[in-house]
Scaffold this active site. Structure first.
Site, short mmCIF file in Angstrom:
data_model
loop_
_atom_site.label_atom_id
_atom_site.label_comp_id
_atom_site.label_asym_id
_atom_site.label_seq_id
_atom_site.Cartn_x
_atom_site.Cartn_y
_atom_site.Cartn_z
N ASP A 175 0.85 -1.18 0.00
CA ASP A 175 0.00 0.00 0.00
C ASP A 175 0.89 1.25 0.00
O ASP A 175 1.76 1.40 0.87
CB ASP A 175 -0.91 0.02 1.23
N ASN A 183 -2.00 12.83 -3.93
CA ASN A 183 -2.90 13.31 -4.97
C ASN A 183 -3.38 14.73 -4.68
O ASN A 183 -3.46 15.57 -5.59
CB ASN A 183 -4.10 12.38 -5.11
N ASP A 192 -0.97 9.25 -10.86
CA ASP A 192 -0.94 8.11 -11.79
C ASP A 192 0.49 7.73 -12.15
O ASP A 192 0.83 6.54 -12.22
CB ASP A 192 -1.71 8.45 -13.06
N GLU A 219 -4.44 2.43 -4.65
CA GLU A 219 -2.99 2.48 -4.48
C GLU A 219 -2.45 1.21 -3.85
O GLU A 219 -1.32 1.17 -3.35
CB GLU A 219 -2.60 3.68 -3.62
#
Length: 312
Positions: A175, A183, A192, A219
């Protein structure tokens, strides 16, 4: 994830050696040709070699072509191999019976070289096209890794194999730490790009036969490591943490370091009769939770004695 297509493999199953020689001469320029002189030997060879195309004689002693084809269709690892029946029976009823059994085509005897070559060529092209489509269906569009649907199928197969042979199976949940904050600060395009770099790192570390890395969702990623002991898995987890940190992707809002890091949960065990894939994934998930609770940017091996860790 997508590799260059391998050389075509054509398997001939026929109890007549002269027919095998004749067919081999006709198709040898279209791929690697293997042969077996009985249905049982053909099935064993098919399981080992996974041919794209099987030329299967109907009229064989012992296990005939229909019985062999039924075994092929039942095997998840072999049902994608295309079967062309080869038979001395040339009536419409015989052709219908072959096609109804699941064959992609039907070649009557006596063999005509031009017909055999054309049909083999056509079905090898179709198999190549289907392989490309299959890769696309199994691929995560953002990262290029396998997707969760493909992982779920493969982990079930590997779990059953490891339980049957009593081998240790390793599962890894990865993770990306504080990814929502990444983000929010840098935008989704850079988010991304970050996921793609992490995915490339995972792919680079899953090179042995049977190993695979997949995007599990958002993620989170998952890695399947066959025949891996807990000690080896712990070393892999530490190595992977270092590799992801070494990418040096800036993350000013992160809690563990000024760059992107990952928390990793590990589980390795020899599956017992009452074990399940879901149980192993849950154990890896609990280890991942403990990695995050301990400060992130680390890997934790599942402690089977710990049962009171809440789900994330």
């Amino acid at each position: 994830m997508t590799a260059a297509l391998p050389e075509n493999t054509i398997l001939i199953i026929d109890d007549n050696v002269d027919t095998i020689r004749l067919l081999s001469a006709m198709v040898r320029e279209q791929g690697r040709v293997l042969f077996a002189t009985s249905g049982a030997a053909g099935l064993e060879l098919a399981r080992l070699q996974r041919p794209q195309l099987i030329l299967l004689d109907v009229e064989m002693q012992g296990m005939d072509g229909f019985a062999v084809n039924e075994q092929l269709r039942r095997d998840p690892d072999l049902r994608s191999s295309a079967v062309i029946f080869v038979t001395a029976q040339s009536s419409p009823e015989a052709e219908i019976a072959c096609l109804d059994a699941g064959a992609v085509d039907f070649i009557p005897k006596p063999l005509n070289a031009a017909v055999v070559q054309a049909r083999v060529r056509t079905h090898l092209r179709l198999q190549a096209a289907l392989a490309v489509l299959g890769d696309l269906a199994n691929q995560d569009g953002l990262t290029g890794l396998y997707n969760r649907r493909y992982f779920d199928r493969q982990v079930a197969t590997e779990f059953a194999r490891h339980r049957r042979h009593q081998l240790p199976l390793g599962l890894v949940l990865v993770d990306v730490d504080d990814f929502k904050l990444f983000n929010d600060r840098y935008g989704h395009q850079r988010g991304d790009a970050c996921l793609r770099e992490v995915a490339d790192t995972l792919q680079d570390g899953a090179r042995r036969p049977g190993e695979l890395a997949a995007r599990y969702g958002g993620e989170e990623f998952v890695v399947l490591l066959p025949n891996t002991t807990p000690a080896a898995l712990a070393r892999y987890g530490d190595w992977l943490c270092r590799r992801i940190g070494a990418l040096g992707i800036p993350h000013a809002a992160a809690s563990a370091a000024p760059h992107v890091t990952a928390s990793i949960g590990l589980c390795a065990r020899i599956p017992a009769e009452n074990d399940t894939v879901q149980g192993m994934l849950h154990a890896a998930d609990m280890a991942l939770y403990r990695a995050k609770r301990a400060g992130r940017n680390r890997s934790v091996l599942a402690d089977e004695s710990v049962a009171d860790v809440p789900a994330r």
